[in-house]
Design a protein around this motif. Structure first.
Motif, PDB file in Angstrom:
ATOM      1  N   THR A  73       0.821  -1.208   0.000  1.00 55.82           N
ATOM      2  CA  THR A  73       0.000   0.000   0.000  1.00 55.82           C
ATOM      3  C   THR A  73       0.857   1.260   0.000  1.00 55.82           C
ATOM      4  O   THR A  73       0.516   2.254  -0.657  1.00 55.82           O
ATOM      5  CB  THR A  73      -0.922  -0.004   1.224  1.00 55.82           C
ATOM      6  N   LYS A  74       1.979   1.208   0.713  1.00 54.09           N
ATOM      7  CA  LYS A  74       2.878   2.359   0.730  1.00 54.09           C
ATOM      8  C   LYS A  74       3.520   2.584  -0.645  1.00 54.09           C
ATOM      9  O   LYS A  74       3.759   3.719  -1.052  1.00 54.09           O
ATOM     10  CB  LYS A  74       3.958   2.176   1.789  1.00 54.09           C
ATOM     11  N   TRP A  75       3.790   1.484  -1.345  1.00 53.20           N
ATOM     12  CA  TRP A  75       4.371   1.615  -2.687  1.00 53.20           C
ATOM     13  C   TRP A  75       3.366   2.267  -3.642  1.00 53.20           C
ATOM     14  O   TRP A  75       3.737   3.124  -4.457  1.00 53.20           O
ATOM     15  CB  TRP A  75       4.790   0.249  -3.196  1.00 53.20           C
ATOM     16  N   GLN A  76       2.113   1.881  -3.548  1.00 51.92           N
ATOM     17  CA  GLN A  76       1.102   2.492  -4.407  1.00 51.92           C
ATOM     18  C   GLN A  76       0.943   3.976  -4.093  1.00 51.92           C
ATOM     19  O   GLN A  76       0.789   4.813  -4.993  1.00 51.92           O
ATOM     20  CB  GLN A  76      -0.234   1.761  -4.229  1.00 51.92           C
ATOM     21  N   LYS A  77       0.961   4.327  -2.804  1.00 54.69           N
ATOM     22  CA  LYS A  77       0.857   5.726  -2.417  1.00 54.69           C
ATOM     23  C   LYS A  77       2.054   6.525  -2.910  1.00 54.69           C
ATOM     24  O   LYS A  77       1.926   7.654  -3.402  1.00 54.69           O
ATOM     25  CB  LYS A  77       0.740   5.822  -0.898  1.00 54.69           C
TER      26      LYS A  77
END
Length: 500
Positions: free
Chosen positions: A134-138
């Protein structure tokens, strides 16, 4: 004691005086780095430098901190574990503070301001991106917004020349100001853009090789996204003045070298220096193997000759073709019965030896080469090399030679007669008519012809005896008819000679 005195001086001095003390330490780096002093005082020097770093400001004393780190890098060996971040821990305490709420009277897009400075949270701890999808997508969504803004607002060459990095080196700060009022000016600063884009490349290199295990590697979809983002970042660096292509080339070179250091740390920091191998003591009675300059004795001797005599390799006598008599001596000795050499050890069993000998004989001894079909390889050996008892075995008998010669002469005469019979049929007819006329007027010629006829019969009988094996199936009647035909032809030839 020397290192202890330097530590006490730095502790009791102000930061301004510490710069002079450290300048003295830098000038004596070669002396302090000698093995006799370094082995005893390296820990004291490390403690002194760490105390100075703690007293200095990371924002205001950046140059002095860099001098201390460079000194430690040169003073200690490359494999020193105390200077290596083996676990790859990031400094998460280095936070970038920015405004969370939009102030009044600001004309910029505050959402872009928050998105832009939120990237520093990911740059501060890249390991959190690889562990949480999720952090990578953000991060990718925020990065796309920043890259789109940079592409929509390209910098001109005039703006790049107005902000010269060399002139700002003296007032360089380790962190940028995050005030929302300065956001518009910072976007027009080429050095500001370069720092942000270089941070992106450093993060991408870390994500592409985060660890040794395959489980820690990014997924295929993540690799594709990293590749596309990296290409856009490099393209923006090329477009950023001044000298964008040269700057990108230097950054890629530095990152490539940094990969080597990363893998060196993950392999356990093996030492760079290799100790010389101790020579093992030679045991008593053991033979010491000689070492040759060119690998073996023959090549070394040939090289030595070439050094002493440059014409040694071009001498025509160095490599020559032996004579036939000299070459066949070993086989002639094997053929001597008195030598008692067993058949399995004869040179005739060596195919290479026989093949070379036949080539020599074909060039230098055709008579011996012709005996190969009748007597084999032993018949090619020159007769003068063989003993008398062996030589008689390979010499042809006189009777056989005479029979063979007479046989060849008879065959040649028969072929000549056939050619004359075919080529001149009219001459034979004229010869018979002439002979009839001559029988009435020339009686002495008949006597001569009669006298010469038996000689022709004897020659025909001798040739028939020689070829007895070939004419064994013929009948006596056929033989007499053939002899009579030959006699008639002989008489015709004699008559034609007399008329002529």
């Amino acid at each position: 004691m020397i290192f202890q005195l330097l530590e006490d001086l730095t502790e009791m001095s102000t930061m301004r005086n510490c710069k002079d003390i450290f300048a003295y330490i830098e000038s004596k780096q070669d002396i302090l780095g000698k093995q006799e002093l370094f082995a005893r005082g390296k820990l004291v020097m490390l403690r002194t430098c760490n105390q100075l770093l703690r007293r200095l400001s990371k924002a205001n004393d950046v140059v002095f901190c860099g001098r201390i780190l460079m000194f430690l890098a040169h003073f200690f060996p490359l494999s020193e574990r105390s200077a290596v971040n083996i676990k790859g821990v990031f400094n998460t305490s280095n936070e970038t503070k920015y405004e969370k709420d939009a102030p009044e009277g600001i004309s910029i897009d505050f959402n872009f301001y928050k998105t832009f400075w939120s990237l520093q949270e990911h740059f501060c701890n890249p390991a959190s991106i690889s562990l949480a999808p999720t952090k990578w997508q953000k991060f990718t969504s925020n990065l796309m917004v920043v890259l789109n803004t940079f592409e929509a607002q390209p910098l001109s060459d005039e703006e790049g020349n107005a902000n010269n990095l060399e002139e700002e080196a003296a007032t360089f700060s380790i962190k940028y100001l995050t005030s929302s009022k300065l956001m518009g000016l910072e976007l027009k600063d080429p050095s500001f853009r370069r720092h942000i884009l270089v941070q992106c490349l450093i993060l991408f290199d870390y994500l592409k090789a985060p660890g040794k295990n395959d489980k820690e590697l990014p997924s295929d979809s993540m690799k594709e996204e990293i590749k596309s983002c990296e290409e856009r970042v490099k393209k923006l660096l090329e477009m950023t003045p001044p000298k964008g292509k040269e700057f990108l080339h230097n950054i890629e070179h530095i990152l490539e070298r940094e990969k080597n250091w990363v893998w060196w740390k993950r392999d356990g920091c093996p030492p760079f220096e290799r100790q010389p191998i101790e020579k093992k003591a030679v045991q008593d009675g053991a033979k010491k193997r000689p070492r040759w300059r060119m690998g073996n004795k023959e090549l070394s001797q040939l090289w030595k000759w070439a050094d002493q005599n440059p014409n040694a390799l071009t001498d025509p006598q160095r490599v020559r073709t032996p004579a036939v008599s000299e070459y066949w001596k070993p086989l002639a000795e094997d053929m001597d019965l008195s030598a008692g050499i067993e058949a399995e050890y004869h040179h005739k069993n060596n195919r290479v030896y026989c093949w070379k000998g036949l080539r020599f004989a074909a060039r230098q001894d055709l008579d011996g080469f012709s005996r190969f079909t009748e007597y084999g390889i032993e018949g090619v050996v020159p007769m003068e090399l063989l003993p008398s008892d062996v030589r008689s075995k390979y010499q042809a008998k006189p009777s056989d030679r005479s029979k063979r010669a007479k046989k060849e002469e008879t065959k040649g005469a028969a072929q000549q007669a056939e050619e004359n019979q075919i080529a001149t049929p009219a001459s034979e007819i004229d010869g018979e008519g002439t002979r009839v006329d001559l029988e009435a007027s020339a009686a002495p010629m008949d006597t001569d012809v009669t006298a010469t006829t038996p000689t022709a019969d004897e020659n025909q009988k001798q040739s028939s005896d020689t070829d007895a094996g070939q004419e064994a199936g013929q009948s006596e009647a056929d033989a007499e008819a053939e002899a009579g035909m030959i006699d008639g032809e002989t008489d015709a030839e004699v008559d034609l000679d007399a008329v002529g």
